[in-house]
Design a protein around this motif. Structure first.
Motif, PDB file in Angstrom:
ATOM      1  N   MET A   1       0.848  -1.186   0.000  1.00  0.00           N
ATOM      2  CA  MET A   1       0.000   0.000   0.000  1.00  0.00           C
ATOM      3  C   MET A   1       0.888   1.241   0.000  1.00  0.00           C
ATOM      4  SD  MET A   1      -2.960   0.912   2.714  1.00  0.00           S
ATOM      5  CE  MET A   1      -2.762   2.473   3.501  1.00  0.00           C
ATOM      6  N   SER A   2       0.643   2.146  -0.907  1.00  0.00           N
ATOM      7  CA  SER A   2       1.448   3.368  -0.971  1.00  0.00           C
ATOM      8  C   SER A   2       0.934   4.366   0.056  1.00  0.00           C
ATOM      9  CB  SER A   2       1.401   3.968  -2.372  1.00  0.00           C
ATOM     10  OG  SER A   2       0.088   4.354  -2.680  1.00  0.00           O
ATOM     11  N   GLU A   3       1.865   5.139   0.589  1.00  0.00           N
ATOM     12  CA  GLU A   3       1.511   6.134   1.605  1.00  0.00           C
ATOM     13  C   GLU A   3       0.746   7.277   0.949  1.00  0.00           C
ATOM     14  OE1 GLU A   3       3.626   8.167   5.457  1.00  0.00           O
ATOM     15  OE2 GLU A   3       4.880   7.540   3.797  1.00  0.00           O
ATOM     16  N   LYS A   4      -0.272   7.762   1.650  1.00  0.00           N
ATOM     17  CA  LYS A   4      -1.080   8.874   1.159  1.00  0.00           C
ATOM     18  C   LYS A   4      -0.682  10.134   1.909  1.00  0.00           C
ATOM     19  CE  LYS A   4      -5.116   6.074   0.027  1.00  0.00           C
ATOM     20  NZ  LYS A   4      -4.983   4.760   0.559  1.00  0.00           N
ATOM     21  N   PHE A   5      -0.766  11.283   1.221  1.00  0.00           N
ATOM     22  CA  PHE A   5      -0.398  12.566   1.804  1.00  0.00           C
ATOM     23  C   PHE A   5      -1.476  13.601   1.530  1.00  0.00           C
ATOM     24  CE2 PHE A   5       3.604  10.434   1.208  1.00  0.00           C
ATOM     25  CZ  PHE A   5       4.319  10.766   2.348  1.00  0.00           C
ATOM     26  N   TYR A   6      -1.498  14.630   2.367  1.00  0.00           N
ATOM     27  CA  TYR A   6      -2.350  15.788   2.174  1.00  0.00           C
ATOM     28  C   TYR A   6      -1.439  17.010   2.157  1.00  0.00           C
ATOM     29  CZ  TYR A   6      -5.770  19.451   3.106  1.00  0.00           C
ATOM     30  OH  TYR A   6      -6.541  20.586   3.029  1.00  0.00           O
ATOM     31  N   ALA A  11       0.674  29.499   7.262  1.00  0.00           N
ATOM     32  CA  ALA A  11       1.635  30.567   7.566  1.00  0.00           C
ATOM     33  C   ALA A  11       2.583  30.809   6.381  1.00  0.00           C
ATOM     34  CB  ALA A  11       2.422  30.242   8.839  1.00  0.00           C
ATOM     35  N   GLY A  12       2.035  30.689   5.173  1.00  0.00           N
ATOM     36  CA  GLY A  12       2.806  30.944   3.960  1.00  0.00           C
ATOM     37  C   GLY A  12       3.708  29.803   3.522  1.00  0.00           C
ATOM     38  N   LEU A  13       3.667  28.677   4.220  1.00  0.00           N
ATOM     39  CA  LEU A  13       4.527  27.537   3.896  1.00  0.00           C
ATOM     40  C   LEU A  13       3.699  26.325   3.510  1.00  0.00           C
ATOM     41  CD1 LEU A  13       6.987  27.892   6.905  1.00  0.00           C
ATOM     42  CD2 LEU A  13       7.363  28.651   4.548  1.00  0.00           C
ATOM     43  N   GLU A  14       4.195  25.548   2.577  1.00  0.00           N
ATOM     44  CA  GLU A  14       3.502  24.342   2.141  1.00  0.00           C
ATOM     45  C   GLU A  14       4.191  23.115   2.721  1.00  0.00           C
ATOM     46  OE1 GLU A  14       3.140  22.351  -2.115  1.00  0.00           O
ATOM     47  OE2 GLU A  14       1.911  24.182  -1.968  1.00  0.00           O
ATOM     48  N   ARG A  15       3.392  22.175   3.206  1.00  0.00           N
ATOM     49  CA  ARG A  15       3.916  20.936   3.762  1.00  0.00           C
ATOM     50  C   ARG A  15       3.065  19.760   3.304  1.00  0.00           C
ATOM     51  NH1 ARG A  15       7.436  24.027   4.530  1.00  0.00           N
ATOM     52  NH2 ARG A  15       8.706  24.315   6.401  1.00  0.00           N
ATOM     53  N   GLN A  16       3.709  18.597   3.173  1.00  0.00           N
ATOM     54  CA  GLN A  16       3.048  17.330   2.857  1.00  0.00           C
ATOM     55  C   GLN A  16       2.833  16.582   4.164  1.00  0.00           C
ATOM     56  OE1 GLN A  16       2.106  16.097  -0.103  1.00  0.00           O
ATOM     57  NE2 GLN A  16       2.951  17.687  -1.400  1.00  0.00           N
ATOM     58  N   LEU A  17       1.576  16.312   4.510  1.00  0.00           N
ATOM     59  CA  LEU A  17       1.252  15.623   5.746  1.00  0.00           C
ATOM     60  C   LEU A  17       0.851  14.186   5.451  1.00  0.00           C
ATOM     61  CD1 LEU A  17      -0.993  18.359   7.431  1.00  0.00           C
ATOM     62  CD2 LEU A  17       1.500  18.183   7.414  1.00  0.00           C
ATOM     63  N   LEU A 178     -10.663  15.928   8.026  1.00  0.00           N
ATOM     64  CA  LEU A 178     -10.514  14.516   8.347  1.00  0.00           C
ATOM     65  C   LEU A 178     -10.660  13.772   7.026  1.00  0.00           C
ATOM     66  CD1 LEU A 178     -12.709  14.406  11.568  1.00  0.00           C
ATOM     67  CD2 LEU A 178     -10.216  14.322  11.438  1.00  0.00           C
ATOM     68  N   PHE A 179     -10.253  12.506   6.984  1.00  0.00           N
ATOM     69  CA  PHE A 179     -10.208  11.778   5.732  1.00  0.00           C
ATOM     70  C   PHE A 179     -10.865  10.409   5.857  1.00  0.00           C
ATOM     71  CE2 PHE A 179      -6.845  14.822   5.850  1.00  0.00           C
ATOM     72  CZ  PHE A 179      -6.832  15.374   4.584  1.00  0.00           C
ATOM     73  N   ARG A 180     -11.414   9.950   4.732  1.00  0.00           N
ATOM     74  CA  ARG A 180     -11.923   8.579   4.639  1.00  0.00           C
ATOM     75  C   ARG A 180     -10.726   7.634   4.475  1.00  0.00           C
ATOM     76  NH1 ARG A 180     -15.034  11.767   1.470  1.00  0.00           N
ATOM     77  NH2 ARG A 180     -17.204  11.988   2.108  1.00  0.00           N
ATOM     78  N   ALA A 181     -10.979   6.362   4.626  1.00  0.00           N
ATOM     79  CA  ALA A 181      -9.908   5.353   4.508  1.00  0.00           C
ATOM     80  C   ALA A 181      -9.214   5.401   3.145  1.00  0.00           C
ATOM     81  CB  ALA A 181     -10.458   3.971   4.774  1.00  0.00           C
ATOM     82  N   ASP A 182      -9.927   5.861   2.111  1.00  0.00           N
ATOM     83  CA  ASP A 182      -9.318   5.927   0.775  1.00  0.00           C
ATOM     84  C   ASP A 182      -8.500   7.208   0.566  1.00  0.00           C
ATOM     85  OD1 ASP A 182     -11.221   7.915   0.445  1.00  0.00           O
ATOM     86  OD2 ASP A 182     -12.280   6.901  -1.190  1.00  0.00           O
ATOM     87  N   GLY A 183      -8.459   8.081   1.592  1.00  0.00           N
ATOM     88  CA  GLY A 183      -7.664   9.313   1.510  1.00  0.00           C
ATOM     89  C   GLY A 183      -8.418  10.527   1.030  1.00  0.00           C
ATOM     90  N   THR A 184      -9.714  10.388   0.748  1.00  0.00           N
ATOM     91  CA  THR A 184     -10.483  11.553   0.312  1.00  0.00           C
ATOM     92  C   THR A 184     -10.974  12.321   1.550  1.00  0.00           C
ATOM     93  OG1 THR A 184     -12.527  10.264   0.184  1.00  0.00           O
ATOM     94  CG2 THR A 184     -11.236  10.515  -1.856  1.00  0.00           C
ATOM     95  N   PRO A 185     -10.961  13.666   1.464  1.00  0.00           N
ATOM     96  CA  PRO A 185     -11.415  14.471   2.599  1.00  0.00           C
ATOM     97  C   PRO A 185     -12.889  14.273   2.900  1.00  0.00           C
ATOM     98  CG  PRO A 185     -10.231  15.821   1.001  1.00  0.00           C
ATOM     99  CD  PRO A 185     -10.463  14.482   0.353  1.00  0.00           C
ATOM    100  N   ILE A 186     -13.222  14.322   4.177  1.00  0.00           N
ATOM    101  CA  ILE A 186     -14.621  14.269   4.609  1.00  0.00           C
ATOM    102  C   ILE A 186     -15.097  15.725   4.707  1.00  0.00           C
ATOM    103  CG2 ILE A 186     -16.191  13.669   6.491  1.00  0.00           C
ATOM    104  CD1 ILE A 186     -14.185  11.426   7.216  1.00  0.00           C
ATOM    105  N   GLU A 187     -16.131  16.037   3.956  1.00  0.00           N
ATOM    106  CA  GLU A 187     -16.639  17.417   3.941  1.00  0.00           C
ATOM    107  C   GLU A 187     -17.540  17.689   5.100  1.00  0.00           C
ATOM    108  OE1 GLU A 187     -15.368  19.582   1.810  1.00  0.00           O
ATOM    109  OE2 GLU A 187     -14.245  17.963   0.883  1.00  0.00           O
TER     110      GLU A 187
END
Length: 187
Positions: A1-6, A11-17, A178-187
């Motif tokens: 399984m490949s790792e998923k990121f958001y 604060a003006g900076l981009e990060r991969q979570l 928050l996210f579903r198990a498939d990595g899609t955001p929960i609205e």
């Protein structure tokens, strides 16, 4: 399984979570400022701009520590307070509160040294954390501050997610879904 990121911009900076499973078909994006001085400094700077007048800052161990330390440094404050996860030998007349955080998944105790409780008595206290989600850690900190006789003037975090987004008493920089198990955001 490949790792998923958001990807988040804060604060003006981009990060991969990285997305981490919570169970029951949900995932959270792991926001950790430990070791990221650029992000810690930028978030502290932005939170200070929005902070209400206060006499002292408080956070819970441990992910809020670098943030509160940097906020105190940038704000030229002489002291900040810390609720520990366990009493230490040097602590006296300890105040405690129980908490079940979303990231630990089990009950913990927050402990406040009696000298720190005495210090905050009658002072304007600003509660700070990195991420507020369920609000359980926040509730425990509020209880400690109230029992010590401090006056809560604000609640701040870098990010708010989940139930925290429904609150109108939080100051935060960005929303975190928050996210579903498939990595899609929960609205």
């Amino acid at each position: 399984m490949s790792e998923k990121f958001y990807t988040i911009k804060v604060a003006g900076l981009e990060r991969q979570l990285p997305l981490c499973p919570l169970g029951n078909g949900m995932m959270i994006a792991a926001f950790v400022i430990f070791g990221d001085m650029e992000l810690t400094e930028a978030c502290a700077r932005e939170l200070i701009k929005r902070a209400p007048e206060h006499d002292v800052l408080i956070t819970a161990e441990s992910k809020g520590i670098p943030l509160i330390c940097e906020m105190a440094r940038q704000g030229h404050e002489k002291k900040y307070l810390l609720a520990r996860k366990a009493p230490k030998l040097y602590m006296q007349d300890v105040f405690t509160a129980e908490v079940r955080s979303i990231t630990t998944g089990h009950w913990q105790t927050l402990c406040l040294d009696g000298r720190d409780a005495e210090y905050m008595k009658g002072k304007r206290v600003l509660i700070v954390d990195d991420v507020i989600s369920t609000g359980e850690s926040l509730r425990a900190l509020e209880g400690l501050v109230t029992r010590a006789g401090g006056n809560i003037v604000g609640r701040m975090a870098i990010l708010a997610e989940g139930k925290a987004l429904e609150r109108d008493d939080l100051i935060y920089l960005e929303k975190l879904p928050l996210f579903r198990a498939d990595g899609t955001p929960i609205e």
